[in-house]
Design a protein around this motif. Sequence first.
Motif, PDB file in Angstrom:
ATOM      1  N   ILE A 205       0.853  -1.183   0.000  1.00  0.00           N
ATOM      2  CA  ILE A 205       0.000   0.000   0.000  1.00  0.00           C
ATOM      3  C   ILE A 205       0.894   1.241   0.000  1.00  0.00           C
ATOM      4  CG2 ILE A 205      -1.737   1.289   1.304  1.00  0.00           C
ATOM      5  CD1 ILE A 205      -2.652  -1.401   2.460  1.00  0.00           C
ATOM      6  N   VAL A 206       0.649   2.127  -0.945  1.00  0.00           N
ATOM      7  CA  VAL A 206       1.476   3.331  -1.042  1.00  0.00           C
ATOM      8  C   VAL A 206       0.792   4.557  -0.465  1.00  0.00           C
ATOM      9  CG1 VAL A 206       2.799   2.470  -3.001  1.00  0.00           C
ATOM     10  CG2 VAL A 206       0.669   3.720  -3.418  1.00  0.00           C
ATOM     11  N   SER A 207      -0.525   4.553  -0.386  1.00  0.00           N
ATOM     12  CA  SER A 207      -1.256   5.658   0.227  1.00  0.00           C
ATOM     13  C   SER A 207      -2.600   5.155   0.726  1.00  0.00           C
ATOM     14  CB  SER A 207      -1.460   6.812  -0.755  1.00  0.00           C
ATOM     15  OG  SER A 207      -2.307   6.424  -1.825  1.00  0.00           O
ATOM     16  N   GLN A 208      -3.098   5.786   1.795  1.00  0.00           N
ATOM     17  CA  GLN A 208      -4.361   5.320   2.373  1.00  0.00           C
ATOM     18  C   GLN A 208      -5.035   6.437   3.149  1.00  0.00           C
ATOM     19  OE1 GLN A 208      -4.010   1.803   4.837  1.00  0.00           O
ATOM     20  NE2 GLN A 208      -6.038   2.091   5.739  1.00  0.00           N
ATOM     21  N   THR A 209      -6.354   6.541   2.983  1.00  0.00           N
ATOM     22  CA  THR A 209      -7.194   7.404   3.804  1.00  0.00           C
ATOM     23  C   THR A 209      -8.265   6.531   4.455  1.00  0.00           C
ATOM     24  OG1 THR A 209      -8.756   7.909   2.012  1.00  0.00           O
ATOM     25  CG2 THR A 209      -6.797   9.315   2.198  1.00  0.00           C
TER      26      THR A 209
END
Length: 276
Positions: A205-209
């Motif tokens: 995972i490179v980005s997460q909200t």
Amino acid sequence: MTARVGAPRVSAATPGRALRLALLAWGLGHRSLGETAAAGAWLIAEAVGIVLVLLATVSLANSTWYLVPFLLGTLFIGLWAFQAIDAYRRAERRQAARPPTPRGSPAAVVAWLTVPLLLWGAGFWLIGAEGASPGGILDRFVSDWPRLASGQVAWPSGLVSDPAAVTPAARTALGDLADECRAGNLTADCATAPANLLHDVRLRIVSQTDTAATAVAESVDYVQRPTRVLLVFNGTELVPVARDTVLQLQLTATPVAGPFGIELGARRWQVASASR
């Protein structure tokens, strides 16, 4: 004629029999003691409990609220034991004298409830919590992704929200990996099975909200680098170094309704789209 006064009233149901009946179904132990109101209440409670656990499991097991059905199921088994013990104690109090503990002691009989408890505790995690986080969905995606190589086009329920937005890119990525395998750039056993194509692929995972995440599948090389053991001894370790991006995934967390359509704020993660 004179009536006998002070004769003890003994229930027809022994404590052991009341306990065994109560373990078969809620309220049967109380019914054997003549307590029909309590028996009916426990029977209704059992039916309501089963419905609640089933509905909660179906709607929330693969969501961020996965603990709700798990705790409800555990509570159901706890109440199962409670009503059985309650029936046993009521039967025991009705006896004129307490008999010696039989070989099949009440504790041993109630211990059988550990079987459904273990089945529930182990079985729930086989089907639940996969959609509770992006990491859980990625683990499931990796398990099912290689099946596309054999022509399968149907994703498991709940994994992909729109198969048409995921399948073409995922299949193309597998084709590219197969080309890399034929060129000798992957592990030696990469041609043995479709799943082996992913031995040199790392999914992260490179980005997460709170409601969206981006993950990439990368082909990697393993290189050695120097390290220190206990800050004294020299050594080496293998570390993965990304070579190329194989596939990019967009994940979304969509709201799901709880039992009876009640909005609880639960969300379920799914793979929304894929691109090269």
